[in-house]
Design a protein around this motif. Structure first.
Motif, PDB file in Angstrom:
ATOM      1  N   TRP A  43      44.937  51.450  42.899  1.00 20.37           N
ATOM      2  CA  TRP A  43      44.626  51.323  41.480  1.00 20.37           C
ATOM      3  C   TRP A  43      43.512  52.289  41.130  1.00 20.37           C
ATOM      4  CZ3 TRP A  43      43.551  47.349  44.934  1.00 20.37           C
ATOM      5  CH2 TRP A  43      42.218  47.166  45.253  1.00 20.37           C
ATOM      6  N   SER A  44      43.306  52.453  39.848  1.00 22.76           N
ATOM      7  CA  SER A  44      42.195  53.247  39.340  1.00 22.76           C
ATOM      8  C   SER A  44      41.283  52.328  38.543  1.00 22.76           C
ATOM      9  CB  SER A  44      42.703  54.380  38.440  1.00 22.76           C
ATOM     10  OG  SER A  44      41.615  54.975  37.750  1.00 22.76           O
ATOM     11  N   GLY A  45      40.039  52.202  38.983  1.00 20.28           N
ATOM     12  CA  GLY A  45      39.057  51.436  38.231  1.00 20.28           C
ATOM     13  C   GLY A  45      38.690  52.139  36.936  1.00 20.28           C
ATOM     14  N   GLU A  46      38.675  53.463  36.970  1.00 17.40           N
ATOM     15  CA  GLU A  46      38.345  54.246  35.780  1.00 17.40           C
ATOM     16  C   GLU A  46      39.405  54.085  34.695  1.00 17.40           C
ATOM     17  OE1 GLU A  46      38.127  58.940  34.800  1.00 17.40           O
ATOM     18  OE2 GLU A  46      36.936  58.262  36.517  1.00 17.40           O
ATOM     19  N   ARG A  47      40.664  54.180  35.092  1.00 19.48           N
ATOM     20  CA  ARG A  47      41.771  54.063  34.128  1.00 19.48           C
ATOM     21  C   ARG A  47      42.242  52.622  33.931  1.00 19.48           C
ATOM     22  NH1 ARG A  47      45.489  59.199  34.260  1.00 19.48           N
ATOM     23  NH2 ARG A  47      44.055  60.721  35.124  1.00 19.48           N
ATOM     24  N   GLN A  48      41.813  51.721  34.831  1.00 20.85           N
ATOM     25  CA  GLN A  48      42.250  50.330  34.807  1.00 20.85           C
ATOM     26  C   GLN A  48      43.775  50.244  34.904  1.00 20.85           C
ATOM     27  OE1 GLN A  48      40.164  47.338  34.817  1.00 20.85           O
ATOM     28  NE2 GLN A  48      39.043  49.073  35.681  1.00 20.85           N
ATOM     29  N   GLU A  49      44.329  50.941  35.915  1.00 17.82           N
ATOM     30  CA  GLU A  49      45.774  50.990  36.135  1.00 17.82           C
ATOM     31  C   GLU A  49      46.114  50.702  37.590  1.00 17.82           C
ATOM     32  OE1 GLU A  49      47.123  54.501  33.041  1.00 17.82           O
ATOM     33  OE2 GLU A  49      46.772  55.038  35.141  1.00 17.82           O
ATOM     34  N   PRO A  50      47.176  49.913  37.829  1.00 18.47           N
ATOM     35  CA  PRO A  50      47.686  49.715  39.187  1.00 18.47           C
ATOM     36  C   PRO A  50      48.808  50.712  39.490  1.00 18.47           C
ATOM     37  CG  PRO A  50      48.753  48.166  37.725  1.00 18.47           C
ATOM     38  CD  PRO A  50      47.785  48.976  36.890  1.00 18.47           C
ATOM     39  N   TYR A  51      48.984  51.009  40.784  1.00 19.30           N
ATOM     40  CA  TYR A  51      50.028  51.938  41.216  1.00 19.30           C
ATOM     41  C   TYR A  51      50.804  51.327  42.377  1.00 19.30           C
ATOM     42  CZ  TYR A  51      46.832  54.862  38.608  1.00 19.30           C
ATOM     43  OH  TYR A  51      46.003  55.354  37.636  1.00 19.30           O
ATOM     44  N   ALA A  52      52.089  51.611  42.430  1.00 19.62           N
ATOM     45  CA  ALA A  52      52.979  51.016  43.428  1.00 19.62           C
ATOM     46  C   ALA A  52      52.838  51.641  44.814  1.00 19.62           C
ATOM     47  CB  ALA A  52      54.432  51.114  42.967  1.00 19.62           C
ATOM     48  N   SER A  53      52.351  52.877  44.897  1.00 18.87           N
ATOM     49  CA  SER A  53      52.245  53.538  46.200  1.00 18.87           C
ATOM     50  C   SER A  53      51.113  54.557  46.180  1.00 18.87           C
ATOM     51  CB  SER A  53      53.552  54.255  46.554  1.00 18.87           C
ATOM     52  OG  SER A  53      53.738  55.384  45.710  1.00 18.87           O
ATOM     53  N   ALA A  54      50.729  55.008  47.370  1.00 21.40           N
ATOM     54  CA  ALA A  54      49.704  56.039  47.484  1.00 21.40           C
ATOM     55  C   ALA A  54      50.181  57.343  46.839  1.00 21.40           C
ATOM     56  CB  ALA A  54      49.358  56.274  48.945  1.00 21.40           C
ATOM     57  N   GLU A  55      51.453  57.656  47.006  1.00 18.39           N
ATOM     58  CA  GLU A  55      52.004  58.878  46.417  1.00 18.39           C
ATOM     59  C   GLU A  55      51.908  58.852  44.895  1.00 18.39           C
ATOM     60  OE1 GLU A  55      56.201  61.332  45.992  1.00 18.39           O
ATOM     61  OE2 GLU A  55      56.109  59.655  47.377  1.00 18.39           O
ATOM     62  N   ILE A  56      52.291  57.742  44.292  1.00 15.24           N
ATOM     63  CA  ILE A  56      52.222  57.609  42.828  1.00 15.24           C
ATOM     64  C   ILE A  56      50.771  57.681  42.360  1.00 15.24           C
ATOM     65  CG2 ILE A  56      52.571  55.994  40.919  1.00 15.24           C
ATOM     66  CD1 ILE A  56      55.149  55.089  42.351  1.00 15.24           C
ATOM     67  N   ALA A  57      49.872  56.998  43.063  1.00 15.78           N
ATOM     68  CA  ALA A  57      48.455  57.009  42.698  1.00 15.78           C
ATOM     69  C   ALA A  57      47.893  58.427  42.764  1.00 15.78           C
ATOM     70  CB  ALA A  57      47.672  56.081  43.609  1.00 15.78           C
ATOM     71  N   THR A  58      48.220  59.149  43.807  1.00 17.60           N
ATOM     72  CA  THR A  58      47.719  60.513  43.974  1.00 17.60           C
ATOM     73  C   THR A  58      48.238  61.421  42.873  1.00 17.60           C
ATOM     74  OG1 THR A  58      47.553  60.222  46.364  1.00 17.60           O
ATOM     75  CG2 THR A  58      47.610  62.492  45.548  1.00 17.60           C
ATOM     76  N   ARG A  59      49.533  61.339  42.588  1.00 22.35           N
ATOM     77  CA  ARG A  59      50.112  62.152  41.506  1.00 22.35           C
ATOM     78  C   ARG A  59      49.430  61.848  40.177  1.00 22.35           C
ATOM     79  NH1 ARG A  59      55.740  60.720  42.875  1.00 22.35           N
ATOM     80  NH2 ARG A  59      55.693  59.775  40.810  1.00 22.35           N
ATOM     81  N   ARG A  60      49.242  60.579  39.877  1.00 24.12           N
ATOM     82  CA  ARG A  60      48.623  60.168  38.612  1.00 24.12           C
ATOM     83  C   ARG A  60      47.179  60.670  38.539  1.00 24.12           C
ATOM     84  NH1 ARG A  60      48.796  59.123  33.351  1.00 24.12           N
ATOM     85  NH2 ARG A  60      47.741  57.207  32.766  1.00 24.12           N
ATOM     86  N   LEU A  61      46.431  60.510  39.602  1.00 21.02           N
ATOM     87  CA  LEU A  61      45.027  60.898  39.581  1.00 21.02           C
ATOM     88  C   LEU A  61      44.839  62.412  39.551  1.00 21.02           C
ATOM     89  CD1 LEU A  61      43.611  58.182  41.964  1.00 21.02           C
ATOM     90  CD2 LEU A  61      43.568  58.223  39.469  1.00 21.02           C
ATOM     91  N   LEU A  62      45.847  63.152  40.020  1.00 21.19           N
ATOM     92  CA  LEU A  62      45.805  64.617  39.950  1.00 21.19           C
ATOM     93  C   LEU A  62      46.406  65.142  38.652  1.00 21.19           C
ATOM     94  CD1 LEU A  62      46.737  65.546  43.633  1.00 21.19           C
ATOM     95  CD2 LEU A  62      44.476  65.585  42.548  1.00 21.19           C
ATOM     96  N   GLY A  63      46.908  64.243  37.832  1.00 22.14           N
ATOM     97  CA  GLY A  63      47.453  64.639  36.533  1.00 22.14           C
ATOM     98  C   GLY A  63      48.900  65.052  36.543  1.00 22.14           C
ATOM     99  N   ALA A  64      49.611  64.793  37.637  1.00 18.17           N
ATOM    100  CA  ALA A  64      51.004  65.223  37.743  1.00 18.17           C
ATOM    101  C   ALA A  64      51.990  64.141  37.333  1.00 18.17           C
ATOM    102  CB  ALA A  64      51.310  65.664  39.179  1.00 18.17           C
ATOM    103  N   ALA A  65      51.509  62.950  37.020  1.00 16.47           N
ATOM    104  CA  ALA A  65      52.437  61.865  36.671  1.00 16.47           C
ATOM    105  C   ALA A  65      52.327  61.514  35.211  1.00 16.47           C
ATOM    106  CB  ALA A  65      52.145  60.629  37.513  1.00 16.47           C
TER     107      ALA A  65
END
Length: 65
Positions: A43-65
Protein backbone atom coordinates in the motif's frame (compact mmCIF):
# COMPACT_ATOMS: atom_id res chain seq x y z
CA UNK A 1 -24.70 -7.41 4.81
CA UNK A 2 -22.15 -8.66 7.33
CA UNK A 3 -18.62 -7.25 7.60
CA UNK A 4 -17.43 -10.45 5.89
CA UNK A 5 -19.24 -9.40 2.72
CA UNK A 6 -18.05 -5.81 2.38
CA UNK A 7 -14.80 -3.92 1.92
CA UNK A 8 -13.05 -2.48 4.95
CA UNK A 9 -12.04 1.16 5.21
CA UNK A 10 -8.40 1.46 6.25
CA UNK A 11 -5.93 4.17 7.19
CA UNK A 12 -2.53 3.24 5.73
CA UNK A 13 0.68 4.10 7.53
CA UNK A 14 4.35 3.43 6.80
CA UNK A 15 4.44 0.17 8.79
CA UNK A 16 0.86 -1.01 8.86
CA UNK A 17 -2.76 -0.04 8.57
CA UNK A 18 -5.63 0.69 10.92
CA UNK A 19 -9.19 -0.50 10.32
CA UNK A 20 -11.59 2.45 10.35
CA UNK A 21 -14.67 0.44 9.39
CA UNK A 22 -14.90 -3.34 9.44
CA UNK A 23 -14.81 -5.59 6.42
CA UNK A 24 -12.74 -8.50 5.21
CA UNK A 25 -11.11 -7.05 2.11
CA UNK A 26 -10.07 -3.93 0.21
CA UNK A 27 -9.98 -3.30 -3.52
CA UNK A 28 -6.70 -2.77 -5.33
CA UNK A 29 -6.46 0.88 -6.39
CA UNK A 30 -5.11 -0.10 -9.81
CA UNK A 31 -6.69 -3.42 -10.81
CA UNK A 32 -9.86 -3.41 -8.70
CA UNK A 33 -8.95 -6.91 -7.48
CA UNK A 34 -10.36 -7.94 -4.10
CA UNK A 35 -7.54 -8.26 -1.53
CA UNK A 36 -8.36 -10.13 1.71
CA UNK A 37 -7.00 -8.18 4.70
CA UNK A 38 -4.98 -11.16 5.89
CA UNK A 39 -2.92 -11.09 2.67
CA UNK A 40 -2.68 -7.31 2.18
CA UNK A 41 1.06 -6.51 1.99
CA UNK A 42 1.38 -3.54 -0.37
CA UNK A 43 0.00 0.00 0.00
CA UNK A 44 0.93 3.65 -0.16
CA UNK A 45 0.50 5.68 3.00
CA UNK A 46 1.01 8.86 0.99
CA UNK A 47 -1.70 8.03 -1.55
CA UNK A 48 -3.82 5.98 0.90
CA UNK A 49 -4.14 3.17 -1.67
CA UNK A 50 -3.84 -0.63 -1.42
CA UNK A 51 -2.21 -2.74 -4.15
CA UNK A 52 -2.70 -6.41 -5.03
CA UNK A 53 0.97 -7.18 -5.72
CA UNK A 54 4.50 -5.80 -5.49
CA UNK A 55 4.55 -5.40 -9.28
CA UNK A 56 1.37 -3.30 -9.29
CA UNK A 57 2.61 -1.21 -6.34
CA UNK A 58 5.94 -0.54 -8.04
CA UNK A 59 4.31 0.44 -11.34
CA UNK A 60 1.89 2.78 -9.55
CA UNK A 61 4.58 4.40 -7.42
CA UNK A 62 6.79 4.93 -10.49
CA UNK A 63 3.88 6.51 -12.34
CA UNK A 64 3.42 3.74 -14.91
CA UNK A 65 -0.01 2.57 -13.74
Amino acid sequence: MSSADRPATLRYGPNGFRVLSPGNHVLCAVSGEKIPLEVLRYWSGERQEPYASAEIATRRLLGAA
